[in-house]
Every structure is written in structure tokens, then in C-alpha cells.
Design an enzyme around this catalytic site. Structure first.
Site, PDB file in Angstrom:
ATOM      1  N   GLU A 449      13.819   7.245  11.899  1.00  0.00           N
ATOM      2  CA  GLU A 449      13.498   8.267  12.912  1.00  0.00           C
ATOM      3  C   GLU A 449      14.144   9.617  12.626  1.00  0.00           C
ATOM      4  O   GLU A 449      14.568  10.327  13.531  1.00  0.00           O
ATOM      5  CB  GLU A 449      13.904   7.774  14.314  1.00  0.00           C
ATOM      6  CG  GLU A 449      13.155   6.553  14.763  1.00  0.00           C
ATOM      7  CD  GLU A 449      11.636   6.722  14.670  1.00  0.00           C
ATOM      8  OE1 GLU A 449      11.156   7.819  14.998  1.00  0.00           O
ATOM      9  OE2 GLU A 449      10.956   5.769  14.263  1.00  0.00           O
ATOM     10  N   GLY A 450      14.184   9.977  11.361  1.00  0.00           N
ATOM     11  CA  GLY A 450      14.684  11.295  10.988  1.00  0.00           C
ATOM     12  C   GLY A 450      16.081  11.252  10.411  1.00  0.00           C
ATOM     13  O   GLY A 450      16.983  10.653  10.989  1.00  0.00           O
TER      14      GLY A 450
END
Length: 598
Positions: A449-450
């Protein structure tokens, strides 16, 4: 025996003594609940996590999913655990009664989730993704889409995924090439390839509901032209049963160092192996409006970012508890001042450096758990606060904290796992002991997620400057309110508050300094350092909040909390001073380095 997954005493302290979750039951949405129902669902989660998830964690890691060219093979314990999870109503724990949920506060539901992430993160990933998928459709899907896909997900019959990345694009979603061509019947036909899709293929459920980012031909360039589609593995019949196979084909499995029990896939859409209705392409259904897909997907991504932070915390927490248990039971050596070689060995927890490592872990994991649950409580405020200004305040504060709630635990709870291995010594990096798997599993979370770099850019480039800096002002005002309470309490709390006040002032000054030149490239070149420094200041604030919530008395739980707070303020918060000095210097060492020099 105390659990080696999480500390229930700590959860009770955070939920009830600090966050006062029972107060939420005065709101209409949660009026059917009370502390007894909250405690009951936590008890149930702990029980299921121990009996059905933890028991196959190592087997799930050793016997990872296997693709034979036709189907994916997964150990049977995974399907059984997920059946029990769904039948307990935990998939819809925080969802509306209307769709079969329990309508629990998000903060309680997330506390329950942590048990499963600590017990077996590979198996827990399937419902984690499904819940995020369902919540996105509840927020942005049509009634028909909710009835067709969300209800079966709540029941545990369908599972969900999110399909963003592509081999050539990675995190640069502007560069995705998956196409969605409209058909006369209102559906779309999708063609393209998606990479790194967790839970992308299996036989654990009747159907898999893919949420896919794609571009409709003729739409705007870049991210403004991205739309969101539901693409089920099997088309759904009018009676809700799975029907014809859609043209979503598993091209292969990725083999990761951790989360090995979760299938991670390369999926081809519209490969031509299946042609539902006789036309080429995978059948997809538009969610919401065309070209708004990335905004919709951020609903799931932001929820997932808090969830990844919580999962990082859970893995760090269980590693810490395993390290404490080992340190209490492993005899080795004698006190430094002891001169009798014939004296019995002492447990290694008696050695100061071991206690130092345990204290560092405790400060990381208990601080991270508090941050994750605080952000979860903000989600409840945003959803149910009585007045709009209160909801808006929670929304803004959560916006600022989300990159920190994801990135800080995934960095420092991984550091806790590293220390847990160190406490175990040579045993720690053997597969016979659990802590090496916890480290491997958690090493994925700084990327999930990043990356830190992405969240640093988000924090410094967007969150602290949006609306004229309103988000940063609100965060600092919130921290200042805690400092004022601690100062009024006097004593040790006031001394900690004074240190936090100095650090918070540096956040404000340094943020202004970074943007004072009007040169975004210089500011953003330092975004990752900024993320780490601000994260430590925020965690110091979270520790001061916990310190103030502790009751008078000298029992071991409360004294342990106080000591962890002291450690964080004395050993961790000072890390930020040279980081702020570097940021204030507007350093361009990395930015001015040329590719040819490496």
C-alpha cells in the site's frame, strides 16, 4: 498462560481506559452494543485466532500455494479457518445490519482484526481484502452491486481483491494500460494484465470479486482517465449463484519472502481462454461514474493503509511477546558482578542489554497499536459524530495521520521483529522458531500500500500543506491540548510534555523552512526523512496520551507502560533532532547525485 499473540490487558487499556469506546454506544448506530458485547467479540476473535489461525501459521508458510497450470492448491486448514471466521460474523463486524453486518465500531472491529493478523497474516489477508472491497462498494456501488456482490462477501461465499498495479507501471498508476471497452448492454469488456494481486486466484470461495482499475478509450490522459470496474471470476446468475467463467486467467504466482500463505498473482484479463457471451474480453461492471476510479479506489486504499499499519503492529507485537517469553525461560550466563562460576545461570532477561532490546520493542509495538486504534476511533468519529464540524475535524486529522499510521508501524515494528530475533540469538534466525517468519512477513509491509517514499511525498507534499496548512495546524493543536493536560498534571507528565512541546515546535518550524524557498524539488527530496521525524514526534504524543491515561498504582502493567513511555522520550524522541537539523539545512545531497555516479 498469557497469549503470545497480543496483550488483552493492553487492548482493554487502550479501548476502555484511554479511547473510551463504550461512549460510542450513546450514538444511534451503536446503541445496541455495550462493553459486554465489545468484550465478547474480542474474546471470540482471540479464541478463533488461537484455535483456527495460529495453528497452521508455520504450515501455511512452509507449504505455500502451488499452481499446477490449471488450479491453485492451498492447504485445507486455510479454507476451514476462513469458514469459521465468516460464520462468526466477523467479515461484516463493522458493516450495517442491512447487509448482514454487526454494526460494531470500527475501532473495536480493528482490535479484533489484530488478533488474526498476529496469529496468521497469510490467512488473515483474504478477509482483510474482502472487507476493504465490500466497504468500497458500500460507499460507491449501486444497490444492485451491493446486493449481488457485498452480501455474499459478508456471508463468506465470495472473496474480494483490489487490482491496481501492472508489470510496466508499478505504483505509477497514470501508466496503466488495461482497457475497458463499453458494450451495448451497459457492461464493459476488459483486456490487460494486473500484477501483485493478493488473493487473485484460489478455490477458497465460490467466487472472487476483482475491483479493477482500467481506462475507457477516449477518456482523459493520466490518472484522470482511470475508471473502476467489478470483474468477477464467475459471472453471477440471477439467483446469486456463480455462473459462466469470466475471462480472468491466472498467469502465474509470485513467490514472496513473507505472507507466503496468501496467493499473489499475475492475472490476465481478456486473454481469450474464456469468452463469456461469445465476445472477447473479461466482463466488467462500472462502479460509480466513469473516470472517477482512482478516487473510489482510494476509499479501499486508505482503509488498507491503516490496516497494513495494524498488521505491521500485530506482527511486531507477537514477535515482542515471543521474545519476552524466550528471555524469561532461556538461562544463559551470570550477572556481570557475579564472581561464582558455579552459580546457576540466570534467565537472559536479567541481562541489561536484553532488557534494553525488550523495552525498545515494547515502546514500538505498544505505541503503534495505540496509533492504529486512535486512527480507527477517528473513523468512527468521522462516521457518527453528532455534528458536522466534529466529523470534519476527524476527517482532516485522519487525512494527516494516515501516511504515518501506515508507514511508522511498518518501519518500527519491523525493527521490533529484528530485535526479537536478536534476543533469541542464534535460534532467532532458524525456521524452528517463529520470530524469523514474523520478520519475513513484516518486511513486506513497508512496501504494501505504498512505499515510505510515496507516503513521505504524500505527507509533506499534500497533507501538511492542503487547505493552507489546516491539517498540520489541527494535528499540532491536538498535540498541544495533550501537552496542556500533562503540564497541568505536573510531575513526570509535565517533564515529558516539555520535551514534546519542543519537538512539536520543530515540526512547525521545519515544515515552514522546507517550503520557504518555493522550490518543491528541494522540499520533496527530503520527504522520507520528514516522514520519519514527524512520525516519531506523533508517537511521542501517543505515548504521552497513554501516560496520562494510566491509573495511579504500582502494578506491573502500569509500571511497564510508564517505563516504555520514558524509554521512548529518552531514547527515541532525541533521534529527531539531527533529522530536523538535516531538513532545516535544505540538503540536496541525494537530489544532486547523478545516475552515472552509482
Amino acid at each position: 498462560m498469557d497469549s503470545l499473540l497480543l496483550s488483552r490487558r493492553d487492548l482493554d487499556f487502550l479501548l476502555h481506559d484511554w479511547l473510551d469506546v463504550t461512549a460510542l454506544t450513546r450514538r444511534p448506530r451503536y446503541a445496541d452494543h455495550d462493553r459486554d458485547t465489545f468484550d465478547a467479540v474480542l474474546d471470540l476473535s482471540e479464541s478463533i485466532a488461537n484455535r483456527h489461525f495460529a495453528t497452521h501459521n508455520k504450515k501455511n508458510d512452509a507449504e505455500e500455494p502451488r499452481f499446477d497450470g490449471e488450479r491453485v492448491h492451498i492447504i485445507p486448514e486455510v479454507k476451514e479457518a476462513l469458514r469459521v471466521f465468516a460464520e462468526a460474523g466477523l467479515t461484516g463486524a463493522a458493516m450495517d445490519y442491512e447487509v448482514g453486518g454487526q454494526q460494531l465500531p470500527t475501532v473495536v472491529a480493528n482490535a479484533c482484526t489484530a488478533w488474526f493478523q498476529a496469529a496468521n497474516v497469510g490467512t488473515a489477508a483474504y478477509p482483510f481484502l474482502t472487507i476493504g472491497n465490500a466497504n468500497l462498494l458500500l460507499a460507491h456501488g449501486s444497490k444492485e452491486q451491493v446486493d449481488t456482490y457485498v452480501r455474499p462477501m459478508v456471508e463468506g461465499r465470495f472473496f474480494g481483491t483490489m487490482c491496481l498495479s501492472e508489470p510496466q507501471a508499478g505504483s505509477s498508476l497514470a501508466d496503466i494500460t488495461t482497457r475497458a471497452v463499453p458494450e451495448a448492454d451497459g457492461t464493459y469488456r476488459l483486456t490487460g494484465t494486473k500484477m501483485w494481486i493478493s488473493g487473485g486466484d484460489h478455490e477458497l470461495s465460490e467466487n472472487i470479486v476483482h475491483l479493477v482499475l482500467a481506462k475507457i478509450p477516449g477518456g482523459p490522459a493520466g490518472v484522470k482517465g482511470i475508471s473502476l470496474f467489478i470483474v468477477p471470476k464467475f459471472l453471477v446468475e440471477p439467483d446469486g449463484s456463480p455462473g459462466e467463467r469470466n475471462d480472468v486467467v491466472l498467469a502465474g504466482l509470485n513467490h514472496k519472502m513473507g505472507y507466503r500463505g496468501t496467493t499473489n498473482t499475475l492475472l490476465n484479463f481478456g486473454e481469450g481462454r474464456h469468452t463469456p457471451g461469445g465476445a472477447p474480453g473479461a466482463v466488467g461492471y462500472l462502479v460509480g461514474e466513469a473516470h472517477h476510479g482512482l478516487a473510489y479506489m482510494f476509499h479501499m486504499m486508505n482503509e488498507a493503509r491503516i490496516g497494513v499499519g495494524l498488521g505491521s503492529t500485530a506482527l511486531g507485537y507477537t514477535g515482542y511477546l515471543h521474545a519476552v517469553d524466550y528471555a524469561r525461560t532461556r538461562p544463559q550466563g551470570r550477572p556481570l558482578t557475579g564472581r561464582d562460576a558455579n552459580a546457576p545461570q540466570v534467565p537472559i532477561i536479567e541481562h541489561t542489554d536484553v532488557r534494553r532490546m525488550l523495552l525498545a520493542q515494547k515502546s514500538y509495538v505498544e505505541g503503534a497499536l495505540a496509533l492504529s486504534l486512535y486512527c480507527s476511533r477517528l473513523l468512527d468519529e468521522e462516521r457518527t459524530a453528532e455534528h458536522e464540524p466534529e466529523r470534519a475535524r476527524a476527517r482532516l486529522l485522519l487525512d494527516v495521520l494516515t501516511p504515518l499510521a501506515k508507514s511508522w508501524p511498518s518501519q518500527w515494528c519491523l525493527a521490533a521483529n529484528d530485535l526479537a530475533i536478536q534476543v533469541h540469538g542464534g535460534y532467532g534466525y532458524t525456521r524452528e522458531y517463529n520470530v524469523e517468519q514474523f520478520y519475513r512477513d513484516n518486511r513486506l509491509n513497508p512496501i504494501h500500500e505504498g512505499t515510505h517514499g510515496i507516503h513521505g511525498l504524500d505527507l509533506l507534499g499534500r497533507k501538511v500543506v492542503m487547505d493552507g496548512g489546516a491539517g498540520l495546524r489541527l494535528l499540532l493543536e491536538t498535540v498541544s491540548a495533550t501537552i496542556a493536560r500533562a503540564t497541568a498534571a505536573d510531575g513526570e507528565a509535565a517533564a515529558l510534555a516539555a520535551r514534546l512541546e519542543q519537538a512539536a515546535a520543530r515540526v512547525e518550524r521545519t515544515t515552514a523552512r522546507l517550503w520557504s524557498t518555493g522550490d518543491p524539488s528541494t522540499a520533496l527530496a527530503n520527504a522520507s526523512v520528514y516522514l520519519e521525524a514527524v512520525g516519531h514526534v506523533v508517537l511521542a504524543w501517543i505515548w504521552l496520551e497513554q501516560f496520562l491515561a494510566l491509573k495511579d498504582g504500582a502494578d506491573d502493567f502500569h509500571e511497564g507502560k510508564r517505563q516504555a513511555a520514558r524509554y521512548f522520550f529518552r531514547a527515541e524522541l532525541p533521534r529527531t533532532e539531527p533529522q530536523f537539523d538535516l531538513l532545516d539545512s535544505l540538503d540536496r545531497t541525494a537530489a544532486d547525485s547523478r545516475a552515472e555516479w552509482f
